[in-house]
Design a protein around this motif. Structure first.
Motif, short mmCIF file in Angstrom:
data_model
loop_
_atom_site.label_atom_id
_atom_site.label_comp_id
_atom_site.label_asym_id
_atom_site.label_seq_id
_atom_site.Cartn_x
_atom_site.Cartn_y
_atom_site.Cartn_z
N ILE A 53 -23.94 -13.64 0.67
CA ILE A 53 -24.09 -13.08 2.02
C ILE A 53 -22.97 -13.59 2.92
O ILE A 53 -22.37 -12.81 3.67
CB ILE A 53 -25.48 -13.42 2.61
N ALA A 54 -22.67 -14.87 2.82
CA ALA A 54 -21.60 -15.47 3.63
C ALA A 54 -20.26 -14.79 3.37
O ALA A 54 -19.49 -14.52 4.30
CB ALA A 54 -21.51 -16.97 3.35
N LYS A 55 -20.00 -14.49 2.13
CA LYS A 55 -18.75 -13.84 1.76
C LYS A 55 -18.65 -12.45 2.38
O LYS A 55 -17.63 -12.08 2.95
CB LYS A 55 -18.65 -13.75 0.23
N VAL A 56 -19.73 -11.68 2.29
CA VAL A 56 -19.75 -10.32 2.85
C VAL A 56 -19.57 -10.34 4.36
O VAL A 56 -18.85 -9.50 4.91
CB VAL A 56 -21.07 -9.60 2.47
N TYR A 57 -20.19 -11.29 5.04
CA TYR A 57 -20.18 -11.32 6.50
C TYR A 57 -19.18 -12.33 7.08
O TYR A 57 -19.22 -12.61 8.27
CB TYR A 57 -21.59 -11.57 7.03
N ASP A 58 -18.31 -12.85 6.23
CA ASP A 58 -17.23 -13.74 6.65
C ASP A 58 -17.75 -14.93 7.47
O ASP A 58 -17.35 -15.15 8.61
CB ASP A 58 -16.16 -12.97 7.43
N THR A 59 -18.68 -15.65 6.87
CA THR A 59 -19.26 -16.83 7.51
C THR A 59 -19.51 -17.87 6.42
O THR A 59 -19.02 -17.72 5.30
CB THR A 59 -20.54 -16.46 8.30
N THR A 60 -20.25 -18.90 6.73
CA THR A 60 -20.54 -19.95 5.75
C THR A 60 -21.97 -19.84 5.24
O THR A 60 -22.84 -19.30 5.94
CB THR A 60 -20.36 -21.35 6.37
N PRO A 61 -22.23 -20.34 4.04
CA PRO A 61 -23.61 -20.35 3.55
C PRO A 61 -24.56 -21.10 4.49
O PRO A 61 -25.70 -20.69 4.68
CB PRO A 61 -23.50 -21.05 2.19
N ALA A 62 -24.07 -22.19 5.10
CA ALA A 62 -24.91 -22.95 6.04
C ALA A 62 -25.26 -22.11 7.26
O ALA A 62 -26.40 -22.18 7.76
CB ALA A 62 -24.21 -24.24 6.46
#
Length: 104
Positions: A53-62
């Motif tokens: 999800i983080a990769k798709v939305y350009d954010t971090t897993p945290a």
């Protein structure tokens, strides 16, 4: 078929109290889709789902984990009680408990 599934997921998450105006709402839906595509992913939430999800939305897993936790906590009081009882029966200690991200 994909559009129908998306509508069902959206309605379900809304009935469980999450607000569509939050990032967590979007991430919850993405997590549900990931689990529907690969049921084994449910056992690897922090190692597979959050990073995807983080990769798709350009954010971090945290940040994904935090946004989901926030969306659940904020919306829990607004949930459809009957639906949440049906879904989370046996998963929570009491009706006052808020489900964890993985339970949700």
């Amino acid at each position: 078929m994909k559009d129908i599934r998306e509508k069902i997921i959206t309605k379900l998450v809304m009935r469980l109290g999450a607000s569509p105006s939050t990032k967590g709402f979007t991430y919850i839906k993405a997590g549900i889709r990931a689990c529907l595509e690969d049921p084994k992913a449910i056992t690897a939430i922090t190692k597979v789902i959050y990073p995807e999800i983080a990769k798709v939305y350009d954010t971090t897993p945290a940040a994904v984990e935090h946004a989901i936790r926030h969306a659940i906590a904020q919306g829990w009081a607004k949930r459809d009680l009957e639906l949440s009882d049906d879904i989370f029966a046996g998963q929570l200690q009491s009706k006052k408990d808020i489900p964890t991200n993985s339970v949700f």
